[in-house]
Design an enzyme around this catalytic site. Structure first.
Site, PDB file in Angstrom:
ATOM      1  N   LYS A  30      74.190  84.945  54.321  1.00  0.00           N
ATOM      2  CA  LYS A  30      73.964  85.478  52.977  1.00  0.00           C
ATOM      3  C   LYS A  30      72.784  86.455  52.941  1.00  0.00           C
ATOM      4  O   LYS A  30      71.981  86.514  53.880  1.00  0.00           O
ATOM      5  CB  LYS A  30      73.731  84.302  52.013  1.00  0.00           C
ATOM      6  CG  LYS A  30      74.968  83.394  51.842  1.00  0.00           C
ATOM      7  CD  LYS A  30      74.708  82.297  50.821  1.00  0.00           C
ATOM      8  CE  LYS A  30      75.933  81.416  50.614  1.00  0.00           C
ATOM      9  NZ  LYS A  30      75.681  80.347  49.591  1.00  0.00           N
TER      10      LYS A  30
ATOM     11  N   TYR B 192      84.288  83.993  45.004  1.00  0.00           N
ATOM     12  CA  TYR B 192      83.745  82.766  44.400  1.00  0.00           C
ATOM     13  C   TYR B 192      84.487  82.361  43.118  1.00  0.00           C
ATOM     14  O   TYR B 192      83.944  81.628  42.298  1.00  0.00           O
ATOM     15  CB  TYR B 192      82.247  82.922  44.138  1.00  0.00           C
ATOM     16  CG  TYR B 192      81.375  82.622  45.345  1.00  0.00           C
ATOM     17  CD1 TYR B 192      81.398  81.363  45.955  1.00  0.00           C
ATOM     18  CD2 TYR B 192      80.505  83.574  45.864  1.00  0.00           C
ATOM     19  CE1 TYR B 192      80.597  81.081  47.056  1.00  0.00           C
ATOM     20  CE2 TYR B 192      79.686  83.290  46.968  1.00  0.00           C
ATOM     21  CZ  TYR B 192      79.747  82.034  47.555  1.00  0.00           C
ATOM     22  OH  TYR B 192      78.943  81.736  48.631  1.00  0.00           O
TER      23      TYR B 192
ATOM     24  N   ASN C 124      70.675  80.079  49.929  1.00  0.00           N
ATOM     25  CA  ASN C 124      70.684  79.045  50.963  1.00  0.00           C
ATOM     26  C   ASN C 124      71.281  79.512  52.290  1.00  0.00           C
ATOM     27  O   ASN C 124      71.828  78.725  53.059  1.00  0.00           O
ATOM     28  CB  ASN C 124      71.347  77.769  50.433  1.00  0.00           C
ATOM     29  CG  ASN C 124      72.774  78.007  49.993  1.00  0.00           C
ATOM     30  OD1 ASN C 124      73.315  79.102  50.153  1.00  0.00           O
ATOM     31  ND2 ASN C 124      73.391  76.982  49.438  1.00  0.00           N
TER      32      ASN C 124
ATOM     33  N   HIS D 181      77.205  80.513  53.924  1.00  0.00           N
ATOM     34  CA  HIS D 181      78.413  79.927  53.330  1.00  0.00           C
ATOM     35  C   HIS D 181      79.278  79.396  54.466  1.00  0.00           C
ATOM     36  O   HIS D 181      79.328  80.002  55.540  1.00  0.00           O
ATOM     37  CB  HIS D 181      79.215  80.996  52.570  1.00  0.00           C
ATOM     38  CG  HIS D 181      80.605  80.529  52.227  1.00  0.00           C
ATOM     39  ND1 HIS D 181      80.883  79.793  51.098  1.00  0.00           N
ATOM     40  CD2 HIS D 181      81.785  80.638  52.910  1.00  0.00           C
ATOM     41  CE1 HIS D 181      82.180  79.481  51.090  1.00  0.00           C
ATOM     42  NE2 HIS D 181      82.744  79.989  52.174  1.00  0.00           N
TER      43      HIS D 181
ATOM     44  N   GLU E 109      89.998  82.048  53.123  1.00  0.00           N
ATOM     45  CA  GLU E 109      88.735  82.797  53.168  1.00  0.00           C
ATOM     46  C   GLU E 109      88.682  83.739  54.374  1.00  0.00           C
ATOM     47  O   GLU E 109      88.146  84.844  54.276  1.00  0.00           O
ATOM     48  CB  GLU E 109      87.549  81.823  53.199  1.00  0.00           C
ATOM     49  CG  GLU E 109      87.368  81.094  51.872  1.00  0.00           C
ATOM     50  CD  GLU E 109      86.211  80.099  51.871  1.00  0.00           C
ATOM     51  OE1 GLU E 109      86.002  79.452  50.844  1.00  0.00           O
ATOM     52  OE2 GLU E 109      85.515  79.965  52.906  1.00  0.00           O
TER      53      GLU E 109
HETATM   54  P1  IDP Z   1      78.326  75.052  49.412  1.00  0.00           P
HETATM   55  O1  IDP Z   1      77.927  76.476  49.680  1.00  0.00           O
HETATM   56  O2  IDP Z   1      77.407  74.061  50.080  1.00  0.00           O
HETATM   57  O3  IDP Z   1      79.782  74.784  49.695  1.00  0.00           O
HETATM   58  P2  IDP Z   1      79.046  75.095  46.585  1.00  0.00           P
HETATM   59  O4  IDP Z   1      78.943  73.924  45.650  1.00  0.00           O
HETATM   60  O5  IDP Z   1      80.407  75.513  47.034  1.00  0.00           O
HETATM   61  O6  IDP Z   1      78.100  74.802  47.845  1.00  0.00           O
HETATM   62  O7  IDP Z   1      78.317  76.319  45.856  1.00  0.00           O
HETATM   63  C1  IDP Z   1      78.509  77.634  46.313  1.00  0.00           C
HETATM   64  C2  IDP Z   1      77.175  78.321  46.313  1.00  0.00           C
HETATM   65  O8  IDP Z   1      76.705  78.437  44.971  1.00  0.00           O
HETATM   66  C3  IDP Z   1      76.038  77.583  47.036  1.00  0.00           C
HETATM   67  O9  IDP Z   1      76.045  77.752  48.428  1.00  0.00           O
HETATM   68  C4  IDP Z   1      74.820  78.196  46.386  1.00  0.00           C
HETATM   69  O10 IDP Z   1      74.543  79.498  46.903  1.00  0.00           O
HETATM   70  C5  IDP Z   1      75.291  78.329  44.931  1.00  0.00           C
HETATM   71  N1  IDP Z   1      74.937  77.132  44.138  1.00  0.00           N
HETATM   72  C6  IDP Z   1      75.510  75.900  44.195  1.00  0.00           C
HETATM   73  N2  IDP Z   1      74.949  75.056  43.307  1.00  0.00           N
HETATM   74  C7  IDP Z   1      73.992  75.772  42.678  1.00  0.00           C
HETATM   75  C8  IDP Z   1      73.063  75.450  41.617  1.00  0.00           C
HETATM   76  O11 IDP Z   1      73.004  74.330  41.102  1.00  0.00           O
HETATM   77  N3  IDP Z   1      72.224  76.473  41.226  1.00  0.00           N
HETATM   78  C9  IDP Z   1      72.268  77.724  41.760  1.00  0.00           C
HETATM   79  N4  IDP Z   1      73.150  78.055  42.740  1.00  0.00           N
HETATM   80  C10 IDP Z   1      73.988  77.106  43.200  1.00  0.00           C
HETATM   81 MG    MG Z   2      81.452  75.645  48.818  1.00  0.00          MG
END
Ligand code: IDP
Ligand code: MG
Length: 140
Positions: free
Chosen positions: A11, A51, A114, A117, A128
């Site tokens: 990312k 997304y 974070n 992905h 994907e």
């Molecule tokens: P993942 O990436 O671990 O699969 P997902 O729940 O699919 O997590 O969420 C997709 C992305 O959305 C996350 O990697 C993160 O960048 C963002 N995200 C998820 N939850 C939050 C939140 O509570 N606040 C802000 N961004 C979030």
């Molecule tokens: Mg996810």
């Protein structure tokens, strides 16, 4: 266990800090092979489409803004149990909850920024991967 392909995205928070190589080293050390990789700048519509599953979540707009804030590196990782293995190497979504040694524990800036992905199921991995790559671009 079966050989699988999974989609990974490095990312913008990580590409900006020049962490592509360190993150790739984590995949390779764990036995995943990078069989396709490209750096690209996502457009807003591409990020929204990728997304779509999160379109009703409160963080959707922020997530899209973040994903287009700089280049990403899309890649296909291949190996035994690759979908689950990659999720393990990545660590929990929230870096504060991620295990020691995971990418998110070491590199993530926040729950949003974070660093990586990774597909969460084999079915999602297939769709994907085809979002970013043509079949002939996967070189095992
Ligand atoms: P993942 O990436 O671990 O699969 P997902 O729940 O699919 O997590 O969420 C997709 C992305 O959305 C996350 O990697 C993160 O960048 C963002 N995200 C998820 N939850 C939050 C939140 O509570 N606040 C802000 N961004 C979030
Ligand atoms: Mg996810």
């Amino acid at each position: 266990m079966a050989i699988e392909n999974t989609l990974s995205i490095i990312k913008p928070d990580a590409t900006k800090r020049n962490l592509t190589g360190l993150i790739n080293a984590k995949f390779e050390k764990a036995g995943l092979k990078i069989i396709a990789q490209k750096r690209l700048q996502l457009s807003r519509s591409m990020a929204e489409k990728f997304y779509q599953i999160h379109k009703d979540r409160p963080f959707f707009k922020d997530l899209v803004d973040f994903m287009i804030s700089g280049p990403v590196v899309a890649q296909v990782l291949r190996g035994d149990n690759a979908v689950f293995l990659n999720r393990t190497i990545m660590g929990a979504t929230n870096p504060e909850e991620a295990e020691n040694g995971t990418i998110r524990k070491e590199f993530a800036e926040s729950i949003e920024a974070n660093s990586v992905h990774g597909s969460d199921s084999l079915e999602n991995a297939r769709s994907e991967i085809s979002f970013f790559f043509a079949y002939i671009e996967l070189v095992n």
